[in-house]
Design an enzyme around this catalytic site. Structure first.
Site, PDB file in Angstrom:
ATOM      1  N   TYR A 107       0.784  -0.970   0.321  1.00  0.00           N
ATOM      2  CA  TYR A 107       0.243   0.436   0.361  1.00  0.00           C
ATOM      3  C   TYR A 107       0.587   1.842   0.108  1.00  0.00           C
ATOM      4  O   TYR A 107       0.526   2.197  -0.231  1.00  0.00           O
ATOM      5  CB  TYR A 107      -1.096   0.021   1.486  1.00  0.00           C
ATOM      6  N   ARG A 115       2.284   1.659  -3.947  1.00  0.00           N
ATOM      7  CA  ARG A 115       0.864   2.346  -4.344  1.00  0.00           C
ATOM      8  C   ARG A 115       0.263   3.712  -3.844  1.00  0.00           C
ATOM      9  O   ARG A 115      -0.496   4.479  -4.963  1.00  0.00           O
ATOM     10  CB  ARG A 115      -0.961   1.999  -4.060  1.00  0.00           C
ATOM     11  N   ASN A 126     -12.541   2.495  -5.492  1.00  0.00           N
ATOM     12  CA  ASN A 126     -11.696   2.968  -6.060  1.00  0.00           C
ATOM     13  C   ASN A 126     -10.919   2.984  -4.435  1.00  0.00           C
ATOM     14  O   ASN A 126     -11.934   4.614  -4.105  1.00  0.00           O
ATOM     15  CB  ASN A 126     -10.763   3.688  -6.453  1.00  0.00           C
ATOM     16  N   HIS A 161     -14.496   1.262  -0.495  1.00  0.00           N
ATOM     17  CA  HIS A 161     -13.061   0.109  -0.245  1.00  0.00           C
ATOM     18  C   HIS A 161     -12.367   0.971   0.239  1.00  0.00           C
ATOM     19  O   HIS A 161     -11.143   0.414   0.440  1.00  0.00           O
ATOM     20  CB  HIS A 161     -13.234  -0.522  -1.517  1.00  0.00           C
ATOM     21  N   SER A 176     -15.065  -4.884 -13.149  1.00  0.00           N
ATOM     22  CA  SER A 176     -15.296  -6.053 -13.761  1.00  0.00           C
ATOM     23  C   SER A 176     -16.705  -7.008 -12.796  1.00  0.00           C
ATOM     24  O   SER A 176     -17.341  -7.771 -13.625  1.00  0.00           O
ATOM     25  CB  SER A 176     -14.187  -7.405 -13.096  1.00  0.00           C
ATOM     26  N   GLU A 180     -14.506  -4.131 -21.774  1.00  0.00           N
ATOM     27  CA  GLU A 180     -14.760  -5.655 -22.282  1.00  0.00           C
ATOM     28  C   GLU A 180     -16.646  -5.713 -21.126  1.00  0.00           C
ATOM     29  O   GLU A 180     -16.923  -5.079 -20.183  1.00  0.00           O
ATOM     30  CB  GLU A 180     -14.685  -6.937 -21.779  1.00  0.00           C
TER      31      GLU A 180
HETATM   32  C1  BJW Z   1     -12.095  -0.583 -18.950  1.00  0.00           C
HETATM   33  C2  BJW Z   1     -10.677   0.428 -18.937  1.00  0.00           C
HETATM   34  C3  BJW Z   1     -10.504   1.791 -19.418  1.00  0.00           C
HETATM   35  C4  BJW Z   1     -10.090  -1.763 -17.556  1.00  0.00           C
HETATM   36  N1  BJW Z   1     -11.919   2.095 -19.551  1.00  0.00           N
HETATM   37  N2  BJW Z   1     -12.824   0.311 -17.923  1.00  0.00           N
HETATM   38  C5  BJW Z   1     -21.534 -13.012  -2.441  1.00  0.00           C
HETATM   39  C6  BJW Z   1     -21.624 -13.868  -3.207  1.00  0.00           C
HETATM   40  C7  BJW Z   1     -19.799 -14.463  -3.522  1.00  0.00           C
HETATM   41  C8  BJW Z   1     -19.425 -13.892  -2.428  1.00  0.00           C
HETATM   42  C9  BJW Z   1     -19.201 -12.619  -2.060  1.00  0.00           C
HETATM   43  C10 BJW Z   1     -21.040 -12.271  -1.793  1.00  0.00           C
HETATM   44  N3  BJW Z   1     -20.470 -11.752  -0.987  1.00  0.00           N
HETATM   45  C11 BJW Z   1     -19.306 -10.883  -0.314  1.00  0.00           C
HETATM   46  C12 BJW Z   1     -19.039 -12.115  -0.832  1.00  0.00           C
HETATM   47  C13 BJW Z   1     -17.569 -12.174  -0.542  1.00  0.00           C
HETATM   48  C14 BJW Z   1     -15.816 -11.204  -1.145  1.00  0.00           C
HETATM   49  C15 BJW Z   1     -16.364 -10.791  -2.711  1.00  0.00           C
HETATM   50  O1  BJW Z   1     -16.748 -10.189  -3.295  1.00  0.00           O
HETATM   51  N4  BJW Z   1     -15.167 -12.364  -3.094  1.00  0.00           N
HETATM   52  C16 BJW Z   1     -16.433 -12.160  -4.694  1.00  0.00           C
HETATM   53  C17 BJW Z   1     -14.491 -12.791  -4.944  1.00  0.00           C
HETATM   54  C18 BJW Z   1     -16.713 -13.418  -5.171  1.00  0.00           C
HETATM   55  N5  BJW Z   1     -16.769  -9.686  -0.765  1.00  0.00           N
HETATM   56  C19 BJW Z   1     -16.166  -9.548   0.510  1.00  0.00           C
HETATM   57  O2  BJW Z   1     -15.537  -9.603   1.231  1.00  0.00           O
HETATM   58  C20 BJW Z   1     -16.689  -7.323   0.836  1.00  0.00           C
HETATM   59  N6  BJW Z   1     -17.243  -7.789   2.144  1.00  0.00           N
HETATM   60  C21 BJW Z   1     -18.862  -8.190   1.978  1.00  0.00           C
HETATM   61  O3  BJW Z   1     -19.077  -8.709   1.382  1.00  0.00           O
HETATM   62  O4  BJW Z   1     -19.025  -7.862   3.462  1.00  0.00           O
HETATM   63  C22 BJW Z   1     -20.049  -8.500   4.362  1.00  0.00           C
HETATM   64  C23 BJW Z   1     -21.744  -7.511   3.621  1.00  0.00           C
HETATM   65  C24 BJW Z   1     -22.715  -8.660   3.021  1.00  0.00           C
HETATM   66  C25 BJW Z   1     -23.345  -8.544   2.297  1.00  0.00           C
HETATM   67  C26 BJW Z   1     -23.978  -6.337   2.036  1.00  0.00           C
HETATM   68  C27 BJW Z   1     -22.180  -5.549   2.668  1.00  0.00           C
HETATM   69  C28 BJW Z   1     -21.288  -6.295   2.603  1.00  0.00           C
HETATM   70  C29 BJW Z   1     -15.156  -7.087   0.931  1.00  0.00           C
HETATM   71  C30 BJW Z   1     -14.896  -6.780  -0.849  1.00  0.00           C
HETATM   72  C31 BJW Z   1     -13.983  -5.631  -0.734  1.00  0.00           C
HETATM   73  C32 BJW Z   1     -12.725  -5.647  -1.844  1.00  0.00           C
HETATM   74  N7  BJW Z   1     -11.480  -4.967  -1.252  1.00  0.00           N
HETATM   75  C33 BJW Z   1     -10.920  -4.775  -3.021  1.00  0.00           C
HETATM   76  C34 BJW Z   1      -9.023  -4.703  -2.104  1.00  0.00           C
HETATM   77  C35 BJW Z   1      -9.531  -2.881  -1.633  1.00  0.00           C
HETATM   78  C36 BJW Z   1      -8.611  -2.161  -1.413  1.00  0.00           C
HETATM   79  C37 BJW Z   1      -7.552  -2.091  -2.358  1.00  0.00           C
HETATM   80  O5  BJW Z   1      -7.262  -1.385  -3.477  1.00  0.00           O
HETATM   81  O6  BJW Z   1      -6.675  -2.761  -2.446  1.00  0.00           O
HETATM   82  O7  BJW Z   1     -11.124  -3.834  -3.535  1.00  0.00           O
HETATM   83  S1  BJW Z   1     -10.622  -6.644  -4.381  1.00  0.00           S
HETATM   84  C38 BJW Z   1     -10.339  -5.479  -5.428  1.00  0.00           C
HETATM   85  O8  BJW Z   1     -11.560  -5.405  -6.626  1.00  0.00           O
HETATM   86  C39 BJW Z   1     -11.090  -3.543  -5.023  1.00  0.00           C
HETATM   87  C40 BJW Z   1     -11.927  -3.584  -6.022  1.00  0.00           C
HETATM   88  O9  BJW Z   1     -12.118  -2.031  -5.690  1.00  0.00           O
HETATM   89  C41 BJW Z   1     -11.861  -4.909  -6.059  1.00  0.00           C
HETATM   90  C42 BJW Z   1     -13.405  -4.350  -7.664  1.00  0.00           C
HETATM   91  O10 BJW Z   1     -12.202  -4.495  -8.572  1.00  0.00           O
HETATM   92  P1  BJW Z   1     -12.851  -3.349  -9.637  1.00  0.00           P
HETATM   93  O11 BJW Z   1     -12.689  -2.189  -9.558  1.00  0.00           O
HETATM   94  O12 BJW Z   1     -13.640  -3.708 -10.612  1.00  0.00           O
HETATM   95  O13 BJW Z   1     -10.893  -3.952 -10.985  1.00  0.00           O
HETATM   96  P2  BJW Z   1     -10.685  -5.151 -11.948  1.00  0.00           P
HETATM   97  O14 BJW Z   1      -9.525  -5.590 -12.568  1.00  0.00           O
HETATM   98  O15 BJW Z   1     -11.625  -6.390 -11.485  1.00  0.00           O
HETATM   99  O16 BJW Z   1     -12.112  -4.983 -12.908  1.00  0.00           O
HETATM  100  C43 BJW Z   1     -11.697  -3.879 -13.702  1.00  0.00           C
HETATM  101  C44 BJW Z   1     -12.320  -3.140 -15.014  1.00  0.00           C
HETATM  102  O17 BJW Z   1     -11.885  -2.586 -15.768  1.00  0.00           O
HETATM  103  C45 BJW Z   1     -12.651  -4.947 -15.827  1.00  0.00           C
HETATM  104  O18 BJW Z   1     -13.824  -5.129 -16.617  1.00  0.00           O
HETATM  105  C46 BJW Z   1     -11.554  -4.048 -17.395  1.00  0.00           C
HETATM  106  O19 BJW Z   1     -12.497  -4.188 -18.753  1.00  0.00           O
HETATM  107  C47 BJW Z   1     -12.185  -2.508 -17.270  1.00  0.00           C
HETATM  108  N8  BJW Z   1     -11.223  -1.863 -18.367  1.00  0.00           N
HETATM  109  N9  BJW Z   1      -9.594  -0.287 -18.279  1.00  0.00           N
HETATM  110  C48 BJW Z   1     -13.215   1.750 -19.026  1.00  0.00           C
HETATM  111  N10 BJW Z   1      -9.480   2.269 -20.150  1.00  0.00           N
END
Ligand code: BJW
Length: 233
Positions: free
Chosen positions: A56, A59, A92, A109, A177, A203
């Site tokens: 971190y 970053r 973000n 987040h 994503s 995408e």
């Molecule tokens: C472009 C581009 C360009 C590229 N132009 N586009 C239900 C089902 C299954 C699992 C779960 C569930 N509920 C909860 C879970 C568990 C878990 C989870 O989701 N697990 C999955 C792996 C399935 N979730 C959690 O644990 C969360 N907490 C939680 O749910 O608590 C209980 C709760 C219950 C009910 C209500 C509320 C709460 C916490 C999640 C924490 C995520 N943390 C991170 C790290 C943050 C710190 C850090 O930055 O280091 O957050 S992980 C990481 O992923 C980060 C991001 O914010 C997050 C999402 O990523 P994002 O932004 O989508 O990035 P990418 O890389 O995946 O995608 C980029 C996209 O951009 C792509 O599509 C590209 O195509 C596109 N792109 N260039 C336009 N130029």
């Protein structure tokens, strides 16, 4: 849409990609260089604190060298010029929406430029490193961690976000994503409450089928075009 009054916008890493910040799941992205379970879980932090704090710090340092892009500026313009309500919800941890001029941003987040104390649980604005274990400005304990939400932790501002989604006429997802919940479920929540849903992404995302419309391309082109369409229909 003629009676458009309330817009909720969700942004993800893709909106900052063209500013030079790596996304998580793309080729060469952050998770290719670091295991998710090592650096983005409380268990990983407990096991490898130096690795996580260093990740971190790196970053946060990189963030100082990048600038908002046309997509961030377009959303700030929308917030200022749209006659109704715009709520910007970002996954973000960067501050590029704010640096582009947006004023109403919810960081579900957390934020790179904030530190959370493991002892007193208070937050402090943070621009320096954490890996050297500085004392908490409030309680002086050397137990600061990045103020970000890891897997298994509760995202921030959920009540405000769900309240806005319930009232929204339009939900827009940009550069995410759809792989991480609860953000990935917002489109279904919004649709269930009667909103229209639009996706702007490089995408099709995992939840693409839930959107009424998906526009594919770079955020720096798609977002300004969409904002122009909303402001000058
Ligand atoms: C472009 C581009 C360009 C590229 N132009 N586009 C239900 C089902 C299954 C699992 C779960 C569930 N509920 C909860 C879970 C568990 C878990 C989870 O989701 N697990 C999955 C792996 C399935 N979730 C959690 O644990 C969360 N907490 C939680 O749910 O608590 C209980 C709760 C219950 C009910 C209500 C509320 C709460 C916490 C999640 C924490 C995520 N943390 C991170 C790290 C943050 C710190 C850090 O930055 O280091 O957050 S992980 C990481 O992923 C980060 C991001 O914010 C997050 C999402 O990523 P994002 O932004 O989508 O990035 P990418 O890389 O995946 O995608 C980029 C996209 O951009 C792509 O599509 C590209 O195509 C596109 N792109 N260039 C336009 N130029």
């Amino acid at each position: 849409m003629n009676d458009l009054r309330k817009i909720v916008i969700l942004t993800g890493a893709g909106i900052s990609a063209e500013s030079g910040i790596d996304t998580f799941r793309s080729e060469g992205g952050l998770w290719e260089q670091h295991k998710i379970e090592d650096v983005a879980t409380p268990e990983g932090f407990a096991r490898y604190p130096e690795l996580v704090l260093g990740f971190y710090d790196m970053r946060r340092e990189a963030l100082a060298k990048v600038e908002p892009n046309a997509a961030h500026y377009a959303l700030a313009r929308l917030e200022q010029e749209f006659a109704g309500d715009v709520l910007l919800v970002t996954q973000n941890v960067d501050d590029l929406h704010e640096r582009a001029g947006a004023r109403h941003v919810l960081h579900m987040h957390g934020e790179l430029k904030s530190a959370l104390c493991g002892a007193c649980e208070m937050r402090s604005g943070w621009n320096a490193t954490l890996s050297d274990r500085p004392p908490c400005p409030i309680c002086k304990a050397p137990m600061l961690r990045p103020d970000v939400v890891w897997f298994g932790e509760m995202p921030y501002q959920m009540e405000r976000i769900y309240a806005a989604i319930r009232e929204a006429d339009l939900f827009v997802s940009i550069g995410t994503s759809g792989a991480v919940y609860p953000a990935a479920g917002f489109v279904r929540d919004a649709k269930d409450c009667g909103a229209a849903a639009l996706e702007l992404n490089l995408e099709a995302s995992d939840g693409s089928a839930w959107f009424d419309e998906s526009r594919l391309g770079k955020a720096s082109r798609l977002v300004p075009e969409w904002v122009e369409q909303i402001l000058r229909p």
